[in-house]
Scaffold this motif. Structure first.
Motif, PDB file in Angstrom:
ATOM      1  N   ALA A  37       0.829  -1.206   0.000  1.00  0.00           N
ATOM      2  CA  ALA A  37       0.000   0.000   0.000  1.00  0.00           C
ATOM      3  C   ALA A  37       0.858   1.249   0.000  1.00  0.00           C
ATOM      4  CB  ALA A  37      -0.901  -0.004   1.241  1.00  0.00           C
ATOM      5  N   GLY A  38       0.263   2.309  -0.511  1.00  0.00           N
ATOM      6  CA  GLY A  38       0.929   3.594  -0.507  1.00  0.00           C
ATOM      7  C   GLY A  38       1.758   3.895  -1.731  1.00  0.00           C
ATOM      8  N   ALA A 104     -10.870   0.572   7.498  1.00  0.00           N
ATOM      9  CA  ALA A 104      -9.752   1.509   7.460  1.00  0.00           C
ATOM     10  C   ALA A 104     -10.238   2.945   7.614  1.00  0.00           C
ATOM     11  CB  ALA A 104      -8.985   1.343   6.143  1.00  0.00           C
ATOM     12  N   TRP A 108      -8.986   5.381  10.550  1.00  0.00           N
ATOM     13  CA  TRP A 108      -8.373   6.672  10.252  1.00  0.00           C
ATOM     14  C   TRP A 108      -9.141   7.812  10.905  1.00  0.00           C
ATOM     15  CZ3 TRP A 108      -9.800  10.952   7.066  1.00  0.00           C
ATOM     16  CH2 TRP A 108      -8.765  11.868   6.835  1.00  0.00           C
ATOM     17  N   ALA A 130      -1.280  11.172   8.066  1.00  0.00           N
ATOM     18  CA  ALA A 130      -0.793  10.629   6.791  1.00  0.00           C
ATOM     19  C   ALA A 130       0.543   9.923   6.933  1.00  0.00           C
ATOM     20  CB  ALA A 130      -0.672  11.744   5.751  1.00  0.00           C
ATOM     21  N   SER A 132       1.212   7.477   9.030  1.00  0.00           N
ATOM     22  CA  SER A 132       0.977   6.042   9.239  1.00  0.00           C
ATOM     23  C   SER A 132      -0.504   5.720   9.042  1.00  0.00           C
ATOM     24  CB  SER A 132       1.416   5.629  10.648  1.00  0.00           C
ATOM     25  OG  SER A 132       0.719   6.398  11.620  1.00  0.00           O
ATOM     26  N   PRO A 133      -0.979   5.847   7.804  1.00  0.00           N
ATOM     27  CA  PRO A 133      -2.409   5.600   7.552  1.00  0.00           C
ATOM     28  C   PRO A 133      -2.720   4.105   7.502  1.00  0.00           C
ATOM     29  CG  PRO A 133      -1.313   6.124   5.499  1.00  0.00           C
ATOM     30  CD  PRO A 133      -0.268   6.240   6.581  1.00  0.00           C
ATOM     31  N   GLY A 135      -3.586   0.613   5.976  1.00  0.00           N
ATOM     32  CA  GLY A 135      -3.154   0.092   4.687  1.00  0.00           C
ATOM     33  C   GLY A 135      -4.159   0.193   3.559  1.00  0.00           C
ATOM     34  N   ALA A 138      -4.240   3.733   2.370  1.00  0.00           N
ATOM     35  CA  ALA A 138      -2.959   4.453   2.478  1.00  0.00           C
ATOM     36  C   ALA A 138      -2.713   5.323   1.252  1.00  0.00           C
ATOM     37  CB  ALA A 138      -1.821   3.465   2.667  1.00  0.00           C
ATOM     38  N   THR A 142      -2.259   9.327   1.509  1.00  0.00           N
ATOM     39  CA  THR A 142      -0.993   9.880   1.035  1.00  0.00           C
ATOM     40  C   THR A 142      -1.215  10.939  -0.032  1.00  0.00           C
ATOM     41  OG1 THR A 142       0.132   7.781   1.506  1.00  0.00           O
ATOM     42  CG2 THR A 142       1.237   9.301   0.005  1.00  0.00           C
TER      43      THR A 142
END
Length: 287
Positions: A37-38, A104, A108, A130, A132-133, A135, A138, A142
């Motif tokens: 992710a991310g 999620a 969040w 942001a 450590s969002p 997964g 993410a 981001t």
């Protein structure tokens, strides 16, 4: 080894491969797992293109093998299409992914509410979360951070964030933050905490509904397993299925395939939730 034995072995291989794909879909084992992710959307698009190309190549190979084993073009097309569609139709991954993304969003929202207890502003809190969002969202969080860092207005960044999430709950979170960023009043933490609690109840309800819908997916899987067993039996008794080798037989095979495909699609529709409509207008269209 006779030609019939070779064809029977090839047909058995196809059946076993199909059953393994169905079992992998049923147990939600992704043979081609998602990338971490991310990652930027450009990398995700490239990964999905490679995955689509690989799946298409495997389906084409299975279709060619079916044609070589039977000499029936209709069977080749049907087997290739089934190898592409069945893992998606029977796996339930879409429902699982939807629920995990909803969880999620809840996590969040709670994280954002906790950060706001320190007295930081909304923009600072968004940038902090942001780092450590969760997964499943993410990439969206981001992207929100990047927009804020590039001095996009808070409202525009949050509307784009809602577009990325493409979910009514995402619209609710974004709308709450937009109003809070404009009013700059107190009580946002309590509102977000209550919203997270509502989302948690929605997640529990969605899990119960998905458990009920799983029975329809199980029925569809048994239909496919029975069909695969019959195909394996028929390939071992070529005289029994010889009429399908004629032009009229191929037309009848089209009808049989269409009936089975319609049954699986109908069961898939029963196992799939109705689409949930957003209430925020799409930001790109709005602009």
């Amino acid at each position: 080894m006779t030609s019939n034995a070779v064809l029977a072995a090839l047909a058995a291989t196809l059946v076993i491969t199909g059953l393994l794909l169905i079992v992998a879909a049923w147990t939600r084992i992704d043979l081609l797992p998602e990338p971490p992710a991310g990652r930027p959307r450009r990398h995700l698009a490239q990964w999905r293109s490679r995955r689509t190309l690989l799946e298409t190549g495997v389906a084409a190979a299975i279709g060619i093998a079916a044609w070589a084993a039977t000499g029936w073009p209709v069977a080749a097309i049907a087997v290739a299409a089934a190898s592409l569609a069945l893992p998606r139709l029977l796996g339930g991954r879409a429902a699982h992914r939807r629920i995990t993304r909803l969880e999620a969003m809840e996590a969040w929202t709670r994280q954002l509410a906790d950060v706001l207890t320190t007295g930081t502003g909304i923009e600072e809190a968004l940038l902090t979360t942001a780092s450590s969002p969760p997964g499943p969202i993410a990439a969206e969080v981001t992207a929100l951070r990047r927009r804020l860092e590039y001095r996009v207005t808070t409202e525009d960044a949050l509307r784009a964030f809602a577009d990325d999430l493409a979910h009514p709950v995402g619209d609710t979170i974004a709308a709450t933050l937009i109003v809070a960023s404009q009013v700059r009043g107190r009580g946002l933490r309590q509102v977000l905490t209550a919203l997270a609690g509502t989302v948690a109840k929605d997640v529990a309800m969605q899990r119960e509904i998905d458990a009920e819908r799983a029975t329809h997916r199980t029925t569809a899987i048994w239909v496919v397993v029975a069909l695969a067993a019959f195909v394996g039996f028929a390939m071992l008794n070529r005289t029994y299925v010889a009429p399908f080798g004629t032009p009229t037989g191929q037309l009848m095979l089209v009808l049989v395939v269409a009936l089975y495909a319609g049954t699986v699609l109908w069961l898939h529709r029963l196992a799939s939730p109705a689409p949930r409509h957003r209430f925020l207008p799409e930001h790109r269209r709005r602009r």
